[in-house]
Design a protein around this motif. Structure first.
Motif, mmCIF file in Angstrom:
data_model
loop_
_atom_site.group_PDB
_atom_site.id
_atom_site.type_symbol
_atom_site.label_atom_id
_atom_site.label_comp_id
_atom_site.label_asym_id
_atom_site.label_seq_id
_atom_site.Cartn_x
_atom_site.Cartn_y
_atom_site.Cartn_z
ATOM 1 N N LEU A 10 0.846 -1.183 0.000
ATOM 2 C CA LEU A 10 0.000 0.000 0.000
ATOM 3 C C LEU A 10 0.883 1.235 0.000
ATOM 4 N N THR A 11 0.524 2.227 -0.815
ATOM 5 C CA THR A 11 1.232 3.502 -0.759
ATOM 6 C C THR A 11 0.528 4.382 0.272
ATOM 7 N N LEU A 12 1.306 5.009 1.106
ATOM 8 C CA LEU A 12 0.745 5.826 2.179
ATOM 9 C C LEU A 12 0.230 7.153 1.637
ATOM 10 N N PRO A 13 -0.952 7.575 2.065
ATOM 11 C CA PRO A 13 -1.447 8.901 1.675
ATOM 12 C C PRO A 13 -0.549 9.990 2.264
ATOM 13 N N PRO A 14 -0.419 11.127 1.564
ATOM 14 C CA PRO A 14 0.480 12.174 2.078
ATOM 15 C C PRO A 14 0.000 12.814 3.381
ATOM 16 N N ASP A 15 -1.288 12.803 3.655
ATOM 17 C CA ASP A 15 -1.805 13.431 4.873
ATOM 18 C C ASP A 15 -1.948 12.447 6.031
ATOM 19 N N LEU A 16 -1.334 11.287 5.937
ATOM 20 C CA LEU A 16 -1.521 10.241 6.952
ATOM 21 C C LEU A 16 -0.982 10.661 8.321
ATOM 22 N N GLY A 17 0.153 11.324 8.365
ATOM 23 C CA GLY A 17 0.733 11.734 9.646
ATOM 24 C C GLY A 17 -0.165 12.690 10.414
ATOM 25 N N ALA A 18 -0.683 13.706 9.733
ATOM 26 C CA ALA A 18 -1.580 14.666 10.388
ATOM 27 C C ALA A 18 -2.901 13.997 10.775
ATOM 28 N N PHE A 19 -3.387 13.102 9.922
ATOM 29 C CA PHE A 19 -4.631 12.386 10.204
ATOM 30 C C PHE A 19 -4.480 11.512 11.449
ATOM 31 N N LEU A 20 -3.355 10.805 11.571
ATOM 32 C CA LEU A 20 -3.106 9.965 12.747
ATOM 33 C C LEU A 20 -2.999 10.795 14.017
ATOM 34 N N ARG A 21 -2.305 11.924 13.936
ATOM 35 C CA ARG A 21 -2.184 12.777 15.124
ATOM 36 C C ARG A 21 -3.541 13.302 15.570
ATOM 37 N N LYS A 22 -4.373 13.703 14.620
ATOM 38 C CA LYS A 22 -5.661 14.309 14.967
ATOM 39 C C LYS A 22 -6.676 13.277 15.462
#
Length: 134
Positions: A10-22
């Motif tokens: 799976l390729t990671l979405p670019p906004d995954l880090g911010a989404f996980l934090r929120k």
């Protein structure tokens, strides 16, 4: 809290880090904010050649002093799978913390006179200093 992300097929979405934090780490930090806690996020495409509902998200949360908590969700979208798994993990962490904080079946509180009387009778004297056999 330590955060570890694994992606399989799976390729990671670019906004995954911010989404996980929120949506994942911030709500968990409200419940259990410890530097020794670790959240492992495993994302993958369960059936990558067949298509369909197969975006898999597994969350493993390690808290000090308790067992490791595991949650899994399979949805059409990675973000939806993460939201579903995060909600289930929050409920599981709350339940585990309630178990840790709850009283056991043993009576912890006794009135002062009773506890003193019990300990004094074990020593063989009453609170007045007389022998306990009277």
């Amino acid at each position: 809290m330590k955060l570890v992300i694994h992606a399989h097929h799976l390729t990671l979405p670019p906004d995954l880090g911010a989404f996980l934090r929120k949506h994942v780490t911030r709500p968990l930090a409200r419940l259990q904010d410890d530097s020794a806690a670790e959240l492992a996020v495993h994302l993958g495409d369960a059936r990558r050649k067949k298509g369909g509902v197969d975006q898999e998200c597994r969350l493993s949360f390690r808290m000090p002093g308790t067992r490791t908590l595991h949650v899994e969700s399979v949805q059409e979208d990675v973000h939806v799978a993460l939201l579903d798994a995060a909600e289930r993990l929050k409920r599981l962490v709350k339940r585990e913390l309630e178990k840790m904080r709850s009283r056991t079946g043993h009576p912890m509180h006794r009135p002062l006179g009773r506890s003193y009387r019990l300990s004094a009778s074990r020593r063989g004297v009453t609170p007045d200093g007389d022998p306990a056999g009277l």
